[in-house]
Enzyme design. Sequence first.
Site, PDB file in Angstrom:
ATOM      1  N   HIS A 218       0.832  -1.248   0.034  1.00 46.46           N
ATOM      2  CA  HIS A 218       0.011   0.086  -0.045  1.00 46.46           C
ATOM      3  C   HIS A 218       0.743   1.320  -0.137  1.00 46.46           C
ATOM      4  O   HIS A 218       2.053   1.409   0.301  1.00 46.46           O
ATOM      5  CB  HIS A 218      -1.098   0.135   1.270  1.00 46.46           C
ATOM      6  CG  HIS A 218      -2.122  -0.854   1.259  1.00 46.46           C
ATOM      7  ND1 HIS A 218      -2.241  -2.397   1.474  1.00 46.46           N
ATOM      8  CD2 HIS A 218      -3.556  -0.365   0.805  1.00 46.46           C
ATOM      9  CE1 HIS A 218      -3.461  -2.497   1.119  1.00 46.46           C
ATOM     10  NE2 HIS A 218      -3.993  -1.718   0.763  1.00 46.46           N
TER      11      HIS A 218
ATOM     12  N   LYS B  13      -0.724   4.999   4.355  1.00 46.54           N
ATOM     13  CA  LYS B  13      -1.650   3.864   5.160  1.00 46.54           C
ATOM     14  C   LYS B  13      -1.047   3.745   6.710  1.00 46.54           C
ATOM     15  O   LYS B  13       0.259   3.631   6.888  1.00 46.54           O
ATOM     16  CB  LYS B  13      -1.536   2.619   4.502  1.00 46.54           C
ATOM     17  CG  LYS B  13      -2.698   1.639   5.046  1.00 46.54           C
ATOM     18  CD  LYS B  13      -2.900   0.430   3.998  1.00 46.54           C
ATOM     19  CE  LYS B  13      -4.014  -0.285   4.731  1.00 46.54           C
ATOM     20  NZ  LYS B  13      -5.267   0.259   5.122  1.00 46.54           N
TER      21      LYS B  13
END
Length: 273
Positions: A160, A164
């Site tokens: 990600h 995040k």
Amino acid sequence: MTSSLRVAVVGAAGRMGGAIIRLLTTTPGLQLVAAVDRPGSSSVGQDAGALAGVPSTGVRVQDQLAAALATSGAQVVIDFSSPQSSPQVAETCARAQVAVVIGSTGLDPASRERISAAAGSVPVVMAPNMSVGVNVLFKIVEDVTRALGTDYQVDVLEAHHRLKKDAPSGTALRLADAVAAGREGPSPLRHAREGLIGERPPEEIGMAVLRGGDVVGEHTVYFFGEGERVELTHRATSRDQFARGALRAAQWLAGRAPGLYDMQDVLGLRGVK
Ligand code: NAD
């Protein structure tokens, strides 16, 4: 003519909030009637459409959900704020008798319990990943685990963007649940590996996490056998597919009985052979 579904968005100034507002404003049958962000956010008082990069909606961002629900006549709330705020969002929706879609990830057991309790009085869809493709992947992973049997060891790898906050992703944990559902017996999680760790216990599910740049979300489930390996991968290239799934969930919730649902229910995948 049927009237539009009246939607309130919580976390309106965020990455997902913006994606949802952009899509909402161009989806027939849905109407943005309220937008909420946290108290102190510079977005409060701004037009939600302008903030999301689309024409003005006439809806200004507020910082109190209860007041926004009382004045807007919202029929469903879509919440992509944070794991800390989502339980309270669910409780506020329960008090106001408004259905809610919760997309926040990284919820601890106590927070899940509060959301579950709220679902006793209003319908709630909660899912760590609202994309149609990922939800089909959950189903496939369970089926493949069952078909391959105990000779294959399973690891999950996820990547990600650098901003995040939770790890592993809610989607990676849900993929591990899908593996466990396709097996008999325990499937303990093994978060990363380092040092003299010895041989790999066959039943553990390894979890590896990458973070960096602008990766929207990538997940691979590896099934390692002797002389072969099966890899199932999902790559998200834009947040729009999460937003599309969230709007689909909101439409599905309209008129539904109280209860805690997930995207498997929304997409009709539960129990599909
Ligand atoms: P973000 O940080 O860009 O946006 C979150 C927004 O919520 C911010 O504007 C923040 O000010 C606001 N917020 C924080 N506390 C609040 C409160 N108490 N009341 C109202 N607003 C509040 O984050 P993001 O990338 O948009 O992700 C939001 C959440 O959604 C994360 O938990 C993320 O992991 C999750 N997510 C879920 C899916 C899915 O499909 N379920 C997909 C992507 C992201």
